[in-house]
Design a protein around this motif. Sequence first.
Motif, PDB file in Angstrom:
ATOM      1  N   GLY A 102      -9.707  57.322 -26.475  1.00  0.00           N
ATOM      2  CA  GLY A 102      -9.293  58.453 -25.608  1.00  0.00           C
ATOM      3  C   GLY A 102      -9.249  58.300 -24.081  1.00  0.00           C
ATOM      4  N   ASN A 103     -10.553  57.698 -23.614  1.00  0.00           N
ATOM      5  CA  ASN A 103     -10.641  57.171 -22.183  1.00  0.00           C
ATOM      6  C   ASN A 103      -9.936  56.077 -21.750  1.00  0.00           C
ATOM      7  N   THR A 104      -9.578  55.717 -20.215  1.00  0.00           N
ATOM      8  CA  THR A 104      -8.881  54.573 -20.052  1.00  0.00           C
ATOM      9  C   THR A 104      -9.519  53.340 -20.340  1.00  0.00           C
ATOM     10  N   ALA A 105     -10.643  53.090 -20.319  1.00  0.00           N
ATOM     11  CA  ALA A 105     -11.273  52.139 -20.683  1.00  0.00           C
ATOM     12  C   ALA A 105     -11.255  51.508 -21.821  1.00  0.00           C
ATOM     13  N   GLY A 106     -11.502  52.782 -22.811  1.00  0.00           N
ATOM     14  CA  GLY A 106     -11.365  52.306 -24.362  1.00  0.00           C
ATOM     15  C   GLY A 106     -10.029  51.894 -24.776  1.00  0.00           C
ATOM     16  N   ILE A 107      -8.855  52.717 -24.102  1.00  0.00           N
ATOM     17  CA  ILE A 107      -7.732  52.499 -24.472  1.00  0.00           C
ATOM     18  C   ILE A 107      -7.039  50.981 -23.911  1.00  0.00           C
ATOM     19  N   HIS A 108      -7.751  50.684 -22.597  1.00  0.00           N
ATOM     20  CA  HIS A 108      -7.737  49.356 -22.284  1.00  0.00           C
ATOM     21  C   HIS A 108      -8.134  48.176 -23.217  1.00  0.00           C
ATOM     22  N   HIS A 147       0.138  54.531 -16.551  1.00  0.00           N
ATOM     23  CA  HIS A 147      -0.031  54.632 -14.929  1.00  0.00           C
ATOM     24  C   HIS A 147      -1.787  54.445 -14.766  1.00  0.00           C
ATOM     25  N   HIS A 148      -2.632  55.151 -15.526  1.00  0.00           N
ATOM     26  CA  HIS A 148      -4.054  54.853 -15.463  1.00  0.00           C
ATOM     27  C   HIS A 148      -4.402  53.651 -15.756  1.00  0.00           C
ATOM     28  N   LEU A 149      -3.885  52.853 -16.777  1.00  0.00           N
ATOM     29  CA  LEU A 149      -4.150  51.439 -17.147  1.00  0.00           C
ATOM     30  C   LEU A 149      -3.844  50.514 -16.018  1.00  0.00           C
ATOM     31  N   THR A 150      -2.978  50.770 -15.304  1.00  0.00           N
ATOM     32  CA  THR A 150      -2.427  50.005 -14.135  1.00  0.00           C
ATOM     33  C   THR A 150      -3.454  50.010 -13.044  1.00  0.00           C
ATOM     34  N   ARG A 151      -3.805  51.396 -12.727  1.00  0.00           N
ATOM     35  CA  ARG A 151      -4.902  51.624 -11.562  1.00  0.00           C
ATOM     36  C   ARG A 151      -6.108  51.072 -12.243  1.00  0.00           C
ATOM     37  N   TYR A 152      -6.364  51.205 -13.365  1.00  0.00           N
ATOM     38  CA  TYR A 152      -7.839  50.866 -13.943  1.00  0.00           C
ATOM     39  C   TYR A 152      -7.927  49.152 -13.721  1.00  0.00           C
ATOM     40  N   TRP A 153      -6.837  48.424 -14.209  1.00  0.00           N
ATOM     41  CA  TRP A 153      -6.819  46.965 -13.714  1.00  0.00           C
ATOM     42  C   TRP A 153      -6.985  46.464 -12.308  1.00  0.00           C
ATOM     43  N   GLU A 154      -6.155  47.557 -11.551  1.00  0.00           N
ATOM     44  CA  GLU A 154      -6.121  46.947  -9.961  1.00  0.00           C
ATOM     45  C   GLU A 154      -7.697  47.328  -9.609  1.00  0.00           C
ATOM     46  N   ASP A 160      -8.208  36.082  -9.012  1.00  0.00           N
ATOM     47  CA  ASP A 160      -7.563  35.067 -10.019  1.00  0.00           C
ATOM     48  C   ASP A 160      -7.012  35.492 -11.063  1.00  0.00           C
ATOM     49  N   ASP A 161      -7.248  36.758 -11.434  1.00  0.00           N
ATOM     50  CA  ASP A 161      -6.573  37.565 -12.467  1.00  0.00           C
ATOM     51  C   ASP A 161      -5.128  38.013 -12.277  1.00  0.00           C
ATOM     52  N   PRO A 162      -4.443  38.115 -13.356  1.00  0.00           N
ATOM     53  CA  PRO A 162      -3.037  38.202 -13.079  1.00  0.00           C
ATOM     54  C   PRO A 162      -2.613  39.784 -12.539  1.00  0.00           C
ATOM     55  N   HIS A 163      -1.594  39.953 -11.933  1.00  0.00           N
ATOM     56  CA  HIS A 163      -1.473  41.240 -11.489  1.00  0.00           C
ATOM     57  C   HIS A 163      -1.015  42.420 -12.339  1.00  0.00           C
ATOM     58  N   THR A 164      -0.266  41.949 -13.298  1.00  0.00           N
ATOM     59  CA  THR A 164      -0.152  43.032 -14.437  1.00  0.00           C
ATOM     60  C   THR A 164      -1.326  43.344 -15.501  1.00  0.00           C
ATOM     61  N   SER A 165      -1.679  44.319 -15.764  1.00  0.00           N
ATOM     62  CA  SER A 165      -2.674  44.831 -16.555  1.00  0.00           C
ATOM     63  C   SER A 165      -2.451  44.070 -17.850  1.00  0.00           C
TER      64      SER A 165
END
Length: 270
Positions: A102-108, A147-154, A160-165
């Motif tokens: 359910g939470n963003t970290a877990g989904i990621h 959207h939340h996954l993208t924000r989380y990765w940013e 050195d990490d890729p821009h895309t989640s």
Amino acid sequence: MTKTTLPTMLSFSAPDLREQIEALPEGTALIGISTDGRAIAVDLNAECPHVLVCTSSGGGSTTMLRSLTAQFLHQGAHALVLDSKRISHLWARGLPTVTHRGNTAGIHDALVGLGEELARRLDLADTELDAAPRLIVSMDSANSTLHHLTRYWEKFRSNDDPHTSPAVAALEAVLWAGRAARVHVILDGTPFTSVLGAAPHELFGTVILARVSATTWQRLAPLTGPAPKPNRLTGRGHVIQDGEAHETQAIWMTDADVVTWLTDPDDPTA
């Protein structure tokens, strides 16, 4: 074409419906009954084996995800249920072949793991892959989740990490290569090309629309002509397959229906 008068609700407990569902071949799940009397189903062995569900509020998207996922679980599949609202798919908690996040970290983390599982399956021999259970990825509220996954990765990525989640990249990889690995996505939302890299009708062989605007219809079902007048009945929508739109009454399965059916399939009241 003669139209059939459909019930205002097609309950899982309706006479003979459960038997009809259980008689379907593995990899096939019933969406509902169309106005021409045909059973409208999803075939995961088709060329494009993913499902997109898009409805306005109250249109039944959560119920459709639950119904389809449950049918594949009943056939022996495993499922990853991504429930960003944390309460839309409580039925999934505690079932042995379901992972609920359910939470963003877990989904990621779950999607990153999914990408690794996809790569592992693609390396299997045909006999090994055939022995592996199908894997259903059921994502509710996909627009906000992505959207939340993208924000989380940013927030956490280094220079050195890729821009895309990597979570979003894993989902995109499954949409393109999932058929070859017996991994299938049922997604609730209106994904944009800027996120998943392709037009929805290229990624999803079955599109289910209910109570959507003419603009949304044209974007998600561009080959089927103008949008029909929305129907306000619960579970009533249109299923688009092979460029044709079928007005359909979808199955209504409650949380209790699903849990009882999956945990005690011999219970005749399920």
